[in-house]
Design an enzyme around this catalytic site. Structure first.
Site, PDB file in Angstrom:
ATOM      1  N   TRP A 102    -127.107  16.226  60.352  1.00 53.51           N
ATOM      2  CA  TRP A 102    -127.351  16.137  58.914  1.00 53.51           C
ATOM      3  C   TRP A 102    -128.217  14.934  58.573  1.00 53.51           C
ATOM      4  O   TRP A 102    -129.093  15.023  57.708  1.00 53.51           O
ATOM      5  CB  TRP A 102    -126.035  16.147  58.141  1.00 53.51           C
ATOM      6  CG  TRP A 102    -125.386  17.495  58.265  1.00 53.51           C
ATOM      7  CD1 TRP A 102    -124.294  17.818  59.002  1.00 53.51           C
ATOM      8  CD2 TRP A 102    -125.857  18.726  57.693  1.00 53.51           C
ATOM      9  NE1 TRP A 102    -124.044  19.161  58.925  1.00 53.51           N
ATOM     10  CE2 TRP A 102    -124.977  19.752  58.129  1.00 53.51           C
ATOM     11  CE3 TRP A 102    -126.924  19.056  56.858  1.00 53.51           C
ATOM     12  CZ2 TRP A 102    -125.143  21.087  57.757  1.00 53.51           C
ATOM     13  CZ3 TRP A 102    -127.084  20.383  56.485  1.00 53.51           C
ATOM     14  CH2 TRP A 102    -126.196  21.380  56.931  1.00 53.51           C
ATOM     15  N   ASP A 173    -123.869   9.917  52.801  1.00 61.75           N
ATOM     16  CA  ASP A 173    -123.596  11.351  52.650  1.00 61.75           C
ATOM     17  C   ASP A 173    -122.188  11.592  53.178  1.00 61.75           C
ATOM     18  O   ASP A 173    -121.978  11.873  54.343  1.00 61.75           O
ATOM     19  CB  ASP A 173    -124.622  12.171  53.436  1.00 61.75           C
ATOM     20  CG  ASP A 173    -124.228  13.646  53.496  1.00 61.75           C
ATOM     21  OD1 ASP A 173    -123.255  14.045  52.825  1.00 61.75           O
ATOM     22  OD2 ASP A 173    -124.903  14.398  54.225  1.00 61.75           O
ATOM     23  N   LYS A 197    -115.524  20.791  51.684  1.00 60.37           N
ATOM     24  CA  LYS A 197    -114.769  20.357  52.853  1.00 60.37           C
ATOM     25  C   LYS A 197    -113.355  19.954  52.394  1.00 60.37           C
ATOM     26  O   LYS A 197    -112.399  20.667  52.636  1.00 60.37           O
ATOM     27  CB  LYS A 197    -115.460  19.170  53.524  1.00 60.37           C
ATOM     28  CG  LYS A 197    -116.973  19.285  53.628  1.00 60.37           C
ATOM     29  CD  LYS A 197    -117.432  20.339  54.596  1.00 60.37           C
ATOM     30  CE  LYS A 197    -118.951  20.282  54.778  1.00 60.37           C
ATOM     31  NZ  LYS A 197    -119.442  21.267  55.728  1.00 60.37           N
TER      32      LYS A 197
END
Lengths: 361, 361
Positions: A102, A173, A197
């Site tokens: 990511w 992030d 999540k």
């Protein structure tokens, strides 16, 4: 079928109490005669839902004065653009720390908007098994911010603590570790996270931003990604993702009712310790990540014999242990054990793994 | 409380059958043991939901070959940037037709990305009561596209037909009239729409784009708004707004089961004719829009005496006729009568209005 244990990396399992509450109110939220999905976002009912969620999130994270909390659309990947568009400022420079998939995507996207430099990268032969040692970070004093990924969902790599970047604002992030433990928000310029999540369903993205970093975006910032404009409009510059916001709010209430972030952290650590402990005690299963950087959220593991992967997944599925396939770039298995995964789910997984090893090891 | 008649302009009332189906499957979608909100977007179950929704939308609108159908985040306001970022191309020029509030916002946003010109504007003293006459449109042959708003939600103004822009691609923000009647997609370069009127809950935005117009975006396009990248990834460049997409899919199924867009058009016309007919027959209520440009979706109306507005709203609310307050920029009332508003709801509103006039007129 009964509810399964769902180890998906995201969208991920939600607390059953949250789903039951949403189900009960689906056609008539608290006597209004309408679903949350049908409410005007400007009406009293939805505004009260949105404000409650915002206040609960501030409470959970102990967000200090001087920070705004936004509920936006577009996912963390949308913020890969949102962060540079809002923050790169006059220097047009930003430093990125890379310890997984990511982070790589984030720096690539930021390169569209200025000089986004990889300041550290822990890849060895293209694979990530650790965070970059702090001594190796090549930070620039005039960077507008330093960006990192506290938890890499695909590789299962997590920072044990918050890096110190001095006067340069830190941007995290937090998607796949958001609300899994307390965060010292004051150490950050920006925290952002997709909800899917630990914090709700896909479709809403939270951004916590220090107010002095807003208000000087690049001229090409789409209005929906403009932090200052969204903050001034209470995240309702246009119609927000109302139902996802509501579900996030129910999730915040569930966390508060279950010990807050301290409670989550304690339980998450125990679940992770159990699973890594079992993997390490076995010759059949392995996890390649350096112990100090192992993710409490996403636990990738390999079988000693790759050819058993399909059998493992099929038998696990039959046993009600679902979505265990690892990301294609890493292979093997991955068990995501977010807040809403009960300890019993981890116990059941370990039992299954033990039995599978016995039968096939 | 029983379900009310909800005249919200958006998010708006949904078909009760759609909500009941979502409610029944909320904790366990079709025996998977998990909610749609908990499914990996890469898994077979959600992929089947997404594909079905996409196919049903193509079927409903009879979308020709050579067009891609995207399900994105960020709302129509996100597309105010998405359209110029993807389409302005080499000429960097675009023409905008303005007949209400949303068109004004669209052209302002497009101005960030190039020469976005107002080619026609039907405002008189700042108020909109008609579409601009086609003879007054100042179109440029080298514009990359012409943008218009087929239905203006706030002012209640709708085009009776699709304007002809010759070789310059036509872009329509169909948000508040999307799926309310058949559309000839082949007349468009791009059609986009937020779902939260006729097509589902807030949080998902549909973009139908002619394939030859994709693939040459401006360098600063955020990846999540890049039509070509999203089309190549089946709208899953990153985690999509899964539940909103699913709800849109259920709504498409409901439309298909209720006569398709022809059935919707017929019923919507009948509802609108009834309501405008009643307003026109009354000296107490009025609608300022030119008859040929009156919206079938959003019906603004004024009371003869402004001071009665609060009483009207309170009594309507008590009668289970909710969210009738007009937009602050227009004042008065607004009844949005989208696909999911049953004819009985319009009848009940007219009955209430008649009674209120009798008591107060």
């Amino acid at each position: 079928m009964a509810r399964v244990y769902n180890f998906s990396a995201g969208p991920a399992t939600l607390p059953v109490e949250v789903l039951e509450k949403a189900q009960a109110d689906l056609l008539d939220w608290q006597g209004t005669g309408m679903s949350v999905m049908e409410m005007s976002h400007r009406g009293d009912a939805f505004v009260s839902i949105a404000e409650k969620a915002t206040q609960d999130l501030r409470k959970l994270l102990n967000v200090p004065e001087g920070y705004s909390v936004l509920f936006l659309q577009g996912g963390a990947a949308g913020q890969f653009a949102g962060v540079p568009l809002n923050l790169m400022g006059s220097s047009q420079k930003a430093d990125y720390i890379i310890n997984g998939s990511w982070g790589k995507k984030a720096v690539k996207e930021a390169g569209k908007y200025g000089d986004a430099q990889v300041a550290a990268n822990s890849a060895v032969d293209g694979a990530f098994t650790d965070v970059p040692a702090r001594a190796d970070w090549q930070l620039r004093d005039d960077a507008a911010y330093v960006h990192y990924t506290p938890n890499e969902t695909i590789e299962g790599i997590e920072y044990p603590d918050v890096p110190d970047t001095g006067n340069v604002p830190l941007v995290g992030d937090w998607s796949s570790a958001f609300l899994s433990k307390p965060i010292d928000v004051s150490k950050y310029g920006v925290i952002y996270a997709g909800a899917q999540k630990n914090a709700g369903p896909a479709g809403v993205t939270m951004v916590i931003v220090r107010d002095d970093l807003m208000g000087n975006p690049q001229s090409g910032v789409p209005m929906v990604l403009d932090y200052k404009k969204q903050a001034d409009a209470d995240s309702m510059l246009n119609t927000p993702p109302c139902f996802a916001w509501y579900m996030a709010g129910l999730t915040f209430e569930w966390i508060l009712a279950n010990g807050g972030l301290e409670g989550m952290a304690e339980r998450n650590q125990r679940k992770a310790d159990k699973l890594y402990g079992f993997i390490d005690s076995s010759d059949f299963y392995s996890n390649p990540v350096a112990p100090q950087a192992r993710s409490r959220m996403n636990v990738p593991f390999l079988l000693a014999n790759d050819e058993l992967n399909k059998t493992f997944l099929a038998q696990a599925d039959e046993a009600g242990l679902c979505t265990l396939k690892g990301h294609r770039s890493v292979g093997g298995m991955r068990a995501s054990i977010y807040n809403a995964m009960p300890e019993e789910g981890v116990d059941a997984l370990i039992d299954f793994m033990r039995g599978f090893e016995k039968a096939n090891g």
